[in-house]
Design an enzyme around this catalytic site. Sequence first.
Site, mmCIF file in Angstrom:
data_model
loop_
_atom_site.group_PDB
_atom_site.id
_atom_site.type_symbol
_atom_site.label_atom_id
_atom_site.label_comp_id
_atom_site.label_asym_id
_atom_site.label_seq_id
_atom_site.Cartn_x
_atom_site.Cartn_y
_atom_site.Cartn_z
ATOM 1 N N GLY A 46 0.843 -1.191 0.000
ATOM 2 C CA GLY A 46 0.000 0.000 0.000
ATOM 3 C C GLY A 46 0.873 1.233 0.000
ATOM 4 O O GLY A 46 2.039 1.189 0.411
ATOM 5 N N GLN A 51 2.910 9.994 1.390
ATOM 6 C CA GLN A 51 4.225 9.341 1.396
ATOM 7 C C GLN A 51 5.079 9.747 0.202
ATOM 8 O O GLN A 51 6.295 9.588 0.229
ATOM 9 C CB GLN A 51 4.070 7.819 1.430
ATOM 10 C CG GLN A 51 3.453 7.324 2.727
ATOM 11 C CD GLN A 51 3.365 5.821 2.751
ATOM 12 O OE1 GLN A 51 2.428 5.237 2.238
ATOM 13 N NE2 GLN A 51 4.365 5.164 3.326
ATOM 14 N N CYS A 99 6.265 -0.023 7.342
ATOM 15 C CA CYS A 99 5.809 1.169 6.627
ATOM 16 C C CYS A 99 6.959 1.686 5.770
ATOM 17 O O CYS A 99 8.092 1.786 6.244
ATOM 18 C CB CYS A 99 5.386 2.247 7.627
ATOM 19 S SG CYS A 99 4.859 3.784 6.847
ATOM 20 N N LEU A 100 6.670 2.013 4.530
ATOM 21 C CA LEU A 100 7.715 2.506 3.626
ATOM 22 C C LEU A 100 8.278 3.842 4.093
ATOM 23 O O LEU A 100 9.347 4.247 3.634
ATOM 24 C CB LEU A 100 7.158 2.632 2.205
ATOM 25 C CG LEU A 100 6.713 1.316 1.558
ATOM 26 C CD1 LEU A 100 6.062 1.581 0.202
ATOM 27 C CD2 LEU A 100 7.875 0.349 1.418
ATOM 28 N N HIS A 141 -3.965 0.977 7.933
ATOM 29 C CA HIS A 141 -2.653 1.620 7.877
ATOM 30 C C HIS A 141 -2.664 2.787 6.886
ATOM 31 O O HIS A 141 -2.207 3.891 7.210
ATOM 32 C CB HIS A 141 -1.615 0.558 7.473
ATOM 33 C CG HIS A 141 -0.220 1.051 7.380
ATOM 34 N ND1 HIS A 141 0.782 0.623 8.228
ATOM 35 C CD2 HIS A 141 0.364 1.950 6.534
ATOM 36 C CE1 HIS A 141 1.914 1.241 7.903
ATOM 37 N NE2 HIS A 141 1.697 2.039 6.877
ATOM 38 N N GLU A 142 -3.211 2.550 5.696
ATOM 39 C CA GLU A 142 -3.192 3.597 4.657
ATOM 40 C C GLU A 142 -4.144 4.743 5.015
ATOM 41 O O GLU A 142 -3.816 5.911 4.783
ATOM 42 C CB GLU A 142 -3.561 3.003 3.294
ATOM 43 C CG GLU A 142 -2.616 1.912 2.793
ATOM 44 C CD GLU A 142 -1.150 2.312 2.838
ATOM 45 O OE1 GLU A 142 -0.837 3.504 2.651
ATOM 46 O OE2 GLU A 142 -0.309 1.427 3.090
ATOM 47 N N HIS A 145 -2.558 7.155 7.267
ATOM 48 C CA HIS A 145 -1.630 8.073 6.598
ATOM 49 C C HIS A 145 -2.341 9.365 6.180
ATOM 50 O O HIS A 145 -1.752 10.444 6.205
ATOM 51 C CB HIS A 145 -1.036 7.431 5.343
ATOM 52 C CG HIS A 145 0.217 6.643 5.600
ATOM 53 N ND1 HIS A 145 1.365 7.200 6.109
ATOM 54 C CD2 HIS A 145 0.508 5.333 5.388
ATOM 55 C CE1 HIS A 145 2.313 6.268 6.203
ATOM 56 N NE2 HIS A 145 1.817 5.123 5.781
HETATM 57 ZN ZN ZN Z 1 2.889 3.392 5.847
#
Ligand code: ZN
Length: 188
Positions: A46, A51, A99-100, A141-142, A145
């Site tokens: 995701g 991000q 998480c990226l 999670h997304e 964000h």
């Molecule tokens: Zn993330």
Amino acid sequence: MAIRPIRITGDPVLHTVAKEVTVFDQDLRDLVQDMYETMDEAPGVGLAAPQVGVNLRIFVYDWDAEDGSAQRGVVINPTLEISEIPEGEPDWESEAEGCLSVPGERFPIKRANRALVRGVDLDQNPVEIAAEGWFARIFQHEFDHLNGTLYVDRLVEPHKTDSQKVIEERGWGQPGLFWTPGEERLEG
Ligand code: ZN
């Protein structure tokens, strides 16, 4: 189309409530295309627009479900309903999330088992997805964000303190840091 740099925790865009999308134009299509490419290259399951430094309520996802079906798409201006978040200690084996924007790290966190996401796609057609298990976790999670919340903000102790230590040790937690999928990662 291009892979875009992924912001690392500390960049203000990651800690800000994102804005509703109001203009559905070619720029938006280009952004979403870049988000898919960036997510795929990372790789991730995701990716939310903040991000990649864009303060808009958009995320993309790509998940191979337990039943073998491939789930891939974009949700714009989403709402999220979730079932109750279970109590108890989060499990390292089955509940460790990454998480990226906190690259290379994982910490366990409890999430609701079911999630219902509603929003629109690039053509402003309604999107509704009911998810369970890890797929439901991706949406939680997304969606976070888009409200300026990272999963590390939700950790319980001792994981919260551990994550803060890691972020400090790596020199993160300040504006302007990013990494670009597909490029060599600079240590430092
Ligand atoms: Zn993330």
